[in-house]
Design a protein around this motif. Structure first.
Motif, PDB file in Angstrom:
ATOM      1  N   ILE A   1      30.727 -27.884 -11.894  1.00 31.74           N
ATOM      2  CA  ILE A   1      30.047 -28.005 -10.553  1.00 31.74           C
ATOM      3  C   ILE A   1      30.899 -28.406  -9.578  1.00 31.74           C
ATOM      4  CG2 ILE A   1      28.310 -28.252  -8.756  1.00 31.74           C
ATOM      5  CD1 ILE A   1      26.786 -27.137 -11.288  1.00 31.74           C
TER       6      ILE A   1
ATOM      7  N   ILE B   1      32.968 -26.200  -6.892  1.00 35.53           N
ATOM      8  CA  ILE B   1      33.074 -26.752  -5.985  1.00 35.53           C
ATOM      9  C   ILE B   1      35.014 -26.867  -5.392  1.00 35.53           C
ATOM     10  CG2 ILE B   1      32.717 -28.508  -4.068  1.00 35.53           C
ATOM     11  CD1 ILE B   1      30.444 -29.455  -5.125  1.00 35.53           C
TER      12      ILE B   1
ATOM     13  N   GLY C   1      34.425 -23.007  -3.766  1.00 40.00           N
ATOM     14  CA  GLY C   1      33.775 -23.608  -2.294  1.00 40.00           C
ATOM     15  C   GLY C   1      32.413 -22.814  -2.483  1.00 40.00           C
ATOM     16  N   TYR C   2      32.440 -22.648  -3.622  1.00 45.77           N
ATOM     17  CA  TYR C   2      30.555 -22.759  -4.349  1.00 45.77           C
ATOM     18  C   TYR C   2      30.009 -23.721  -4.872  1.00 45.77           C
ATOM     19  CZ  TYR C   2      30.968 -17.964  -2.288  1.00 45.77           C
ATOM     20  OH  TYR C   2      30.801 -16.834  -1.432  1.00 45.77           O
ATOM     21  N   CYS C   3      28.664 -24.334  -4.958  1.00 43.75           N
ATOM     22  CA  CYS C   3      28.604 -25.195  -6.583  1.00 43.75           C
ATOM     23  C   CYS C   3      28.255 -24.901  -6.826  1.00 43.75           C
ATOM     24  CB  CYS C   3      27.186 -25.564  -5.144  1.00 43.75           C
ATOM     25  SG  CYS C   3      27.217 -27.411  -4.337  1.00 43.75           S
ATOM     26  N   MET C   4      28.024 -23.380  -6.841  1.00 43.79           N
ATOM     27  CA  MET C   4      26.748 -22.184  -8.115  1.00 43.79           C
ATOM     28  C   MET C   4      27.116 -20.952  -7.370  1.00 43.79           C
ATOM     29  SD  MET C   4      24.617 -21.463 -10.253  1.00 43.79           S
ATOM     30  CE  MET C   4      24.052 -23.172 -11.229  1.00 43.79           C
ATOM     31  N   ARG C   5      27.944 -20.038  -8.323  1.00 43.17           N
ATOM     32  CA  ARG C   5      27.685 -18.330  -8.729  1.00 43.17           C
ATOM     33  C   ARG C   5      26.929 -17.696  -9.485  1.00 43.17           C
ATOM     34  NH1 ARG C   5      33.548 -18.664 -10.330  1.00 43.17           N
ATOM     35  NH2 ARG C   5      33.289 -21.046 -10.569  1.00 43.17           N
ATOM     36  N   PRO C   6      27.994 -16.775  -9.364  1.00 46.64           N
ATOM     37  CA  PRO C   6      26.878 -15.666 -10.813  1.00 46.64           C
ATOM     38  C   PRO C   6      27.571 -16.028 -11.973  1.00 46.64           C
ATOM     39  CG  PRO C   6      26.673 -14.616  -9.091  1.00 46.64           C
ATOM     40  CD  PRO C   6      28.066 -15.610  -8.376  1.00 46.64           C
TER      41      PRO C   6
ATOM     42  N   VAL D   1      26.679 -18.266 -14.679  1.00 45.73           N
ATOM     43  CA  VAL D   1      25.484 -18.413 -15.583  1.00 45.73           C
ATOM     44  C   VAL D   1      25.926 -17.017 -16.400  1.00 45.73           C
ATOM     45  CG1 VAL D   1      23.074 -17.933 -14.735  1.00 45.73           C
ATOM     46  CG2 VAL D   1      24.243 -18.454 -12.493  1.00 45.73           C
TER      47      VAL D   1
ATOM     48  N   VAL E   1      22.698  -7.732 -14.284  1.00 44.82           N
ATOM     49  CA  VAL E   1      23.434  -8.654 -13.049  1.00 44.82           C
ATOM     50  C   VAL E   1      24.555  -8.590 -13.694  1.00 44.82           C
ATOM     51  CG1 VAL E   1      23.226  -9.404 -11.536  1.00 44.82           C
ATOM     52  CG2 VAL E   1      21.400  -8.269 -12.125  1.00 44.82           C
TER      53      VAL E   1
ATOM     54  N   MET F   1      26.509  -6.013  -6.905  1.00 45.81           N
ATOM     55  CA  MET F   1      26.036  -6.720  -5.439  1.00 45.81           C
ATOM     56  C   MET F   1      26.219  -6.010  -3.921  1.00 45.81           C
ATOM     57  SD  MET F   1      25.745 -10.033  -5.745  1.00 45.81           S
ATOM     58  CE  MET F   1      24.871 -10.496  -7.980  1.00 45.81           C
TER      59      MET F   1
ATOM     60  N   ALA G   1      27.311 -12.728   1.753  1.00 42.11           N
ATOM     61  CA  ALA G   1      27.057 -13.519   0.233  1.00 42.11           C
ATOM     62  C   ALA G   1      28.016 -13.044  -0.195  1.00 42.11           C
ATOM     63  CB  ALA G   1      26.232 -13.026  -0.472  1.00 42.11           C
ATOM     64  N   LEU G   2      28.963 -14.332  -1.433  1.00 44.98           N
ATOM     65  CA  LEU G   2      29.518 -14.114  -2.098  1.00 44.98           C
ATOM     66  C   LEU G   2      30.866 -13.430  -1.719  1.00 44.98           C
ATOM     67  CD1 LEU G   2      26.904 -12.790  -4.908  1.00 44.98           C
ATOM     68  CD2 LEU G   2      27.829 -15.761  -4.703  1.00 44.98           C
ATOM     69  N   ARG G   3      30.932 -13.710  -0.765  1.00 42.44           N
ATOM     70  CA  ARG G   3      32.844 -14.041  -0.117  1.00 42.44           C
ATOM     71  C   ARG G   3      33.508 -14.678  -1.160  1.00 42.44           C
ATOM     72  NH1 ARG G   3      29.936 -17.183   2.458  1.00 42.44           N
ATOM     73  NH2 ARG G   3      30.639 -19.041   3.257  1.00 42.44           N
TER      74      ARG G   3
ATOM     75  N   ILE H   1      36.368 -17.354  -0.313  1.00 36.44           N
ATOM     76  CA  ILE H   1      36.595 -18.519   0.357  1.00 36.44           C
ATOM     77  C   ILE H   1      37.804 -19.013   0.456  1.00 36.44           C
ATOM     78  CG2 ILE H   1      35.916 -20.747   1.193  1.00 36.44           C
ATOM     79  CD1 ILE H   1      33.693 -20.131   1.065  1.00 36.44           C
TER      80      ILE H   1
ATOM     81  N   ARG I   1      25.084 -19.874   4.224  1.00 41.20           N
ATOM     82  CA  ARG I   1      24.410 -19.386   2.881  1.00 41.20           C
ATOM     83  C   ARG I   1      24.147 -20.354   2.460  1.00 41.20           C
ATOM     84  NH1 ARG I   1      24.508 -13.658   3.579  1.00 41.20           N
ATOM     85  NH2 ARG I   1      25.678 -13.009   4.950  1.00 41.20           N
TER      86      ARG I   1
ATOM     87  N   CYS J   1      24.126 -20.784  -1.782  1.00 43.73           N
ATOM     88  CA  CYS J   1      24.827 -20.621  -3.159  1.00 43.73           C
ATOM     89  C   CYS J   1      23.725 -20.360  -4.453  1.00 43.73           C
ATOM     90  CB  CYS J   1      25.509 -22.026  -3.886  1.00 43.73           C
ATOM     91  SG  CYS J   1      26.802 -22.797  -3.614  1.00 43.73           S
TER      92      CYS J   1
ATOM     93  N   GLN K   1      22.319 -16.845  -2.800  1.00 41.54           N
ATOM     94  CA  GLN K   1      23.576 -15.435  -3.123  1.00 41.54           C
ATOM     95  C   GLN K   1      23.890 -15.068  -4.559  1.00 41.54           C
ATOM     96  OE1 GLN K   1      27.278 -16.417   0.248  1.00 41.54           O
ATOM     97  NE2 GLN K   1      26.497 -18.256  -0.362  1.00 41.54           N
ATOM     98  N   THR K   2      23.635 -16.012  -5.500  1.00 38.84           N
ATOM     99  CA  THR K   2      23.859 -15.916  -7.163  1.00 38.84           C
ATOM    100  C   THR K   2      22.905 -14.564  -7.292  1.00 38.84           C
ATOM    101  OG1 THR K   2      25.427 -17.540  -7.182  1.00 38.84           O
ATOM    102  CG2 THR K   2      23.910 -16.946  -8.851  1.00 38.84           C
TER     103      THR K   2
ATOM    104  N   THR L   1      31.092 -23.264   3.447  1.00 44.61           N
ATOM    105  CA  THR L   1      31.098 -23.516   2.457  1.00 44.61           C
ATOM    106  C   THR L   1      29.982 -23.513   1.910  1.00 44.61           C
ATOM    107  OG1 THR L   1      32.132 -25.216   2.736  1.00 44.61           O
ATOM    108  CG2 THR L   1      33.698 -23.721   2.304  1.00 44.61           C
ATOM    109  N   THR L   2      30.064 -23.931   0.282  1.00 42.89           N
ATOM    110  CA  THR L   2      28.649 -24.964  -0.460  1.00 42.89           C
ATOM    111  C   THR L   2      28.523 -25.840   0.749  1.00 42.89           C
ATOM    112  OG1 THR L   2      28.080 -25.837  -1.877  1.00 42.89           O
ATOM    113  CG2 THR L   2      30.227 -25.798  -1.680  1.00 42.89           C
TER     114      THR L   2
END
Ligand code: SF4
Ligand code: SF4
Lengths: 235, 355
Positions: free
Chosen positions: A117, A121, A125-130, A133, A148, A156, A170-172, A174, B26, B28, B31-32, B60-61
């Motif tokens: 995590i 970040i 720039g995301y905590c979580m992204r596809p 997972v 998916v 997407m 969404a999911l751009r 950063i 948004r 995270c 979006q996921t 951002t997040t």
């Protein structure tokens, strides 16, 4: 009053989370963690309230403080307006600052969280992204998620995301200048130092356990150990 | 009598929700797992309700998952939040609307902290200036995206072509509403209806013709628990708490579940699959599982949006039984096609859950 207790009291979440506990146990009755783990938020409040550094140190080195799910259900029901979940956050912070977290199986997991995590970040720039997972680590996500995951750009696109592209949506992706602002904030506010602290204490522990912790990511023996190890002694 | 008592308590927890001109940030997790829900929210607001919603690509997040897994200090997350307020201020907006319930909880916590400890707000301003040379105003209004849909529930009911009624017997559909813990458990005054009787989802369901189920574990956490799901060794915590909810709701035979938190919606969907694989149990009579929807998807369905453009094919539990009950016409063949109608394979069928 000892040193650890004083440091805890410097954390606003300790001040806000524990005013005066009357040991009624309502928080324990509502707590999802107390049902699953050998965990009792009432006892945590009691230990901290007694301000005895020796017991606080024991707590900081134990698995116990890592059982809470931070759902904050305790806040709603406590007749005194306490929030054991916030107190837990203060205890976890101090446990990491002191390096005590590596003494417990659940505490050592902070290394994996920091690597996954924390890095996500700072670098995306995301905590979580596809992509995090990964079905191999997440069998519970099921075959639809696997589909998916294997078709991310197409799926997407169909649902109107802006997957890894510039501009809003969404999911751009950063932009680098934004990431540098985020990194700058982490520098200035102590977030970066805190990550570094988790790294250093974890690497010392990895050495002690004769496991390699690598320099980045989860492809190393210490990560696998902390991410998957469950002694079964928690219930 | 009991209903009157509840109404009185609810009336004490009516929050103000801005009517227009939203600065949107948004989630995270959404979006996921439910990116189509964010698309749907924006379409409903802009196209159906003619509202102004602004998104700055530079947000951002909020780092909320890092904060609640205890790797991000409070000083850091409050400055990240301050940066988002600065982007809002620079764009000329005052109404801040996060899509994520974790973020919403964090913004409420930060604003509350600044109120009680003004020196922390001063620190945030200082940190932000040093790091980015930005300045901010505190939002006039902080509303979660589910608050916004709640606010317009009656307008949407008037515009909609569908009701939450079983077309076969004319009875209202039975709905489990699940509110993310961080929506109002920490700061009950910040949520519509407070923490004990939140009305944000039940208000939508009732306005659109459905019937809300009141079951014993209605307010129990879905079990995300942050580190309790993210670390593989801890996932039993997450699964067990969802299982407790499923067992409690099962006797009421819900037609579907709706959640305002993206994490909860994902877990309540995936854990049904996991429990079916592990124990051969499903919580509905048909053996297909109970469909789990986001409130954006629910609003989109009654408005006649295409379920596959909203992303409902990304759910593990099939939504078709629900679409059939409502009487929504959809094209089964299109479900797993790509955006240009191309074949991109189909998911493997699960071992136990029926499709
Ligand atoms: S509910 Fe409140 S007063 Fe009661 S034991 Fe828990 S923290 Fe203490
Ligand atoms: S925040 Fe922690 S202590 Fe409080 S109810 Fe949730 S799991 Fe229990």
């Amino acid at each position: 009053m000892g040193r650890l207790y004083e440091r805890l009291c410097e954390d606003l979440r300790c001040l806000e989370g524990l005013k005066s506990c009357m040991n009624c146990g309502v928080c324990t009755a509502i707590c999802p963690s107390a049902e699953f783990y050998r965990y009792d938020p009432r006892k945590i409040c009691d230990t901290v309230q007694r301000a005895d550094d020796e017991s606080i140190e024991q707590l900081l080195k134990s698995d116990t403080i890592w059982y809470c799910g931070e759902c904050m259900s305790c806040k709603t029901r406590c007749p005194r307006g306490n929030t054991p979940g916030l107190l837990i956050m203060a205890l976890r912070k101090l446990s990491q600052e002191m390096g005590y977290f590596t003494d417990s199986e659940k505490g050592r997991q902070q290394f994996a969280i920091r690597r996954v995590i924390g890095d996500s970040i700072l670098t995306t720039g995301y905590c979580m992204r596809p992509i995090l997972v990964n079905p191999a680590n997440h069998p519970e996500q099921g075959p639809v998620w696997e589909w998916v995951y294997n078709n991310l750009p197409e799926v997407m696109d169909k649902v109107g995301a802006n997957y890894l592209k510039d501009g809003p949506g969404a999911l751009r992706r950063i932009a680098p200048e934004v990431l540098s602002e985020i990194n700058q904030i982490f520098q200035v506010t102590g977030g970066q130092d805190f990550f570094q602290l988790i790294e250093e204490f974890s690497k010392d522990k990895a050495d002690e356990m004769c496991l390699d912790a690598g320099e980045l990511g989860g492809d190393n023996a210490y990560f696998s150990e902390v991410y998957t190890k469950n002694s079964g002694n928690h219930h | 009598m009991e209903q009157e008592g509840k109404k009185r308590i609810w009336s004490e927890y009516q929050k103000e929700i801005a009517d227009d001109h939203y600065f949107y940030v948004r989630s995270c997790i959404r979006q996921t797992f439910f990116p189509g829900s964010e698309t749907t929210f924006l379409k409903i607001l802009r196209d159906d309700l003619s509202r102004d919603v602004f998104e700055d690509a530079r947000h951002t997040t909020c780092t909320g998952i890092g904060y609640h897994t205890d790797i991000v200090p409070f000083e850091t997350i409050m400055t990240i939040a301050a940066r988002h307020f600065a982007l809002m201020t620079e764009a000329g907006y005052v109404n801040f609307v996060p899509s994520c319930v974790t973020s919403f909880g964090i913004y409420t916590e930060i604003l509350d902290t600044w109120k009680h400890f003004p020196e922390m707000e001063a620190k945030a301003r200082d940190y932000l200036w040093t790091a980015t040379r930005r300045e901010f105003k505190i939002p006039d209004n902080l509303s979660h995206t589910s608050d916004i849909i709640y606010r317009f529930r009656n307008e949407l009911a008037e515009l909609s072509g569908h009701r939450l009624v079983n077309k076969n017997d004319g009875k209202p559909l039975k709905v489990v509403e699940h509110i993310g813990c961080h929506y109002a458990k920490m700061f009950p005054k910040c949520g519509v209806g407070g923490a004990e009787f939140p009305a944000v989802l039940s208000g939508m369901v009732e306005a659109w013709g459905g019937e809300v189920i009141d079951y014993p574990e209605r307010r129990h956490c879905c079990g995300f628990g942050f580190r309790q799901y993210l670390i593989k060794a801890n996932r039993g915590y997450s699964l067990s708490n969802s299982k407790k909810k499923f067992e409690s709701m099962q006797p009421y035979q819900p037609d579907f579940i709706v959640a305002n938190c993206p994490g909860c919606a994902m877990f309540l969907d995936r854990w049904q699959y996991t429990i079916a694989e592990m124990e051969g149990i499903t919580y509905d009579k048909s053996g297909k599982g109970i469909p789990v929807l986001t409130y954006e998807e629910l609003a989109g369905l009654i408005m006649g949006y295409d379920p596959w453009v909203m992303g409902m094919q990304m759910h593990q539990i099939s939504v078709e039984p629900l679409l059939d009950k409502i009487g929504i016409v959809y094209n089964k063949k299109d479900k797993y096609l790509g955006s240009k109608g191309q074949y991109i394979g189909v998911p493997q069928p699960p071992h136990f859950l029926l499709q």
